[in-house]
Design an enzyme around this catalytic site. Structure first.
Site, mmCIF file in Angstrom:
data_model
loop_
_atom_site.group_PDB
_atom_site.id
_atom_site.type_symbol
_atom_site.label_atom_id
_atom_site.label_comp_id
_atom_site.label_asym_id
_atom_site.label_seq_id
_atom_site.Cartn_x
_atom_site.Cartn_y
_atom_site.Cartn_z
ATOM 1 N N LYS A 283 0.809 -1.212 0.000
ATOM 2 C CA LYS A 283 0.000 0.000 0.000
ATOM 3 C C LYS A 283 0.845 1.265 0.000
ATOM 4 C CE LYS A 283 -0.599 -0.182 5.042
ATOM 5 N NZ LYS A 283 -0.024 -1.538 5.220
ATOM 6 N N HIS B 23 1.237 -3.241 14.956
ATOM 7 C CA HIS B 23 1.811 -2.121 14.201
ATOM 8 C C HIS B 23 1.692 -0.888 15.077
ATOM 9 C CE1 HIS B 23 2.893 0.663 11.078
ATOM 10 N NE2 HIS B 23 2.810 -0.230 10.113
ATOM 11 N N GLY C 91 6.418 0.994 10.491
ATOM 12 C CA GLY C 91 6.682 2.250 11.179
ATOM 13 C C GLY C 91 8.122 2.694 11.117
ATOM 14 N N GLU D 160 6.652 -5.552 8.487
ATOM 15 C CA GLU D 160 5.921 -4.979 7.359
ATOM 16 C C GLU D 160 6.439 -3.580 7.003
ATOM 17 O OE1 GLU D 160 1.875 -4.975 8.645
ATOM 18 O OE2 GLU D 160 1.886 -7.099 9.175
ATOM 19 N N GLY E 215 7.413 -0.334 4.875
ATOM 20 C CA GLY E 215 6.916 0.264 3.641
ATOM 21 C C GLY E 215 7.827 1.370 3.168
ATOM 22 N N ARG E 216 7.655 2.547 3.737
ATOM 23 C CA ARG E 216 8.434 3.701 3.290
ATOM 24 C C ARG E 216 9.932 3.536 3.560
ATOM 25 N NH1 ARG E 216 6.136 8.787 6.150
ATOM 26 N NH2 ARG E 216 4.186 7.722 5.687
#
Length: 385
Positions: A66, A194, A234, A264, A266-267
């Site tokens: 996402k 999370h 995070g 997990e 992401g950024r």
């Protein structure tokens, strides 16, 4: 982070790619539209993966699709061997289209429609999450052989975006959820959490991991064989080393040696790999005695409703770099100039920067460069390892 030779070489290549594309647009090359565009440094993704493996060698990353679903980014991560955290049919479909084995995908949305569970089941994806009793009933109806992770409440109040208000079962509910899963004949294999996007509080990870241990004890007392701990996401560049060290220290001796640890991010992977380039499409200079102390106004071809949503969501402050258009009409004033930068819509809320100083006068046709955008569109890519 210390600047390295690789970082300098990477920035040089990004600059060359920007120069190449802006020249193509300026020269009117057919089929090249005068739109904002991204430069993707996929080598940065590889470097971040090396950094992950160095700091969290026993935690397998499942990239949060996402965050950025650019197919080239997903392909790069697939080749690096990461797993994928998907939250929708579209995300699962995008990853599977790359030939990724379903075992490398977690359907990590705690609240899912029946159609999405059907799709996951038929695609061979077996791992998903839950945090409420109704979700267990839905899973039992549409994905009864799933391997489940119970998502528990965790929250970093200082994070850029908190998830605790939306997802995560509180401690008072976990035993009841596990008991219901047992009654429905479902297989709970682990726990996830999370703490929030852009985490800062190391204690939020410590507490969450401690809570995971308590849920493991509850689950094993009910006969579940617990074997997965998902520490969520995070992660930020600025404090990644501290967070990684905290996680490693908290996991040591807290769980059986057979436990599998995943996360997990992401950024962490995508943010610094993307540079966004926008064009100045209009300008309004402040004239008259009343306005002399106010910054002039620039209007660019991207804004709040495009790739600058973080201005609204996270109150992010952007710092553009100016690339003057050498063909701009008239002389250009030298010295610092203050500007407010607006997006292209007629919405009065569509601003990107309230007050920024550029090294010289900006004109219509100039380019504004924004680093660390982690965007979803990639028009020019180059690979560097």
């Amino acid at each position: 982070m210390q600047t390295t030779a690789n970082d300098l070489r990477s920035q040089q290549l990004v600059n060359l790619a920007i120069e190449f594309q802006t020249q193509r647009i300026n020269s009117g090359v057919p089929d090249v539209e005068d739109n904002p565009f991204f430069i993707a440094d996929l080598g940065q993704v590889t470097r971040q993966h090396r950094r992950w493996k160095l700091n969290l060698p026993n935690v397998q990353p499942f990239y949060a699709v996402k965050c950025n679903s650019d197919p080239l980014l997903l392909r790069t991560l697939a080749e690096l061997g990461t797993g994928f955290d998907c939250a929708s049919i579209e995300e699962m479909r995008a990853v599977l289209a790359l030939g990724v084995d379903p075992s490398r995908i977690i359907f990590a949305n705690p609240c899912k429609p029946a159609a999405a569970l059907n799709y996951a089941r038929e695609a061979g994806i077996v791992t998903t999450v839950f945090d409420n009793i109704d979700e267990l009933q839905t899973i039992q109806s549409y994905m009864p052989h799933a391997q489940l992770l119970l998502r528990i409440y965790a929250n970093d109040a200082s994070a850029l975006i908190n998830f605790g208000d939306k997802f995560g079962a509180p401690a008072s509910m976990t035993r009841a959820l596990l008991k219901r899963a047992k009654e429905l004949g479902l297989d709970v294999v682990g726990v996830s959490f999370h703490v929030g996007t852009g985490a800062n509080d190391l204690n939020s990870f410590r507490k969450a991991i401690k809570d995971v241990g308590l849920v493991f004890t509850q689950a094993e007392a009910l006969g579940f064989r617990m074997r997965i701990v998902d520490v969520g996401g995070g992660f930020q560049d600025k404090n990644f080393g501290e967070i990684a060290c905290t996680i490693c220290d908290s996991l040591v001796d807290s769980f059986p040696s057979t436990t599998r640890f995943i996360a997990e991010p992401g950024r962490f992977y995508s943010r610094a790999a993307y540079t966004l380039v926008c064009r100045v499409i209009s300008r309004r200079r402040q004239v008259g005695e009343v306005c002399k102390d106010q910054p002039d106004m620039l209007y660019q071809n991207d804004g709040l409703y495009g790739n600058f949503m973080n201005c609204l969501m996270e109150k992010e402050i952007f710092h553009p770099l100016l690339i003057p258009d050498q063909s701009a009409f008239g002389e250009r004033e030298v010295g610092p100039h203050r500007y407010t930068i607006w997006g292209p819509t007629c919405d009065g809320c569509d601003y990107v920067v309230r007050d920024t100083t550029l090294p010289c006068e900006a004109k219509v046709g100039d380019w504004l460069v924004y680093k660390d955008m982690g965007g979803k569109l990639s028009l020019i890519e180059y690979q560097q390892s």
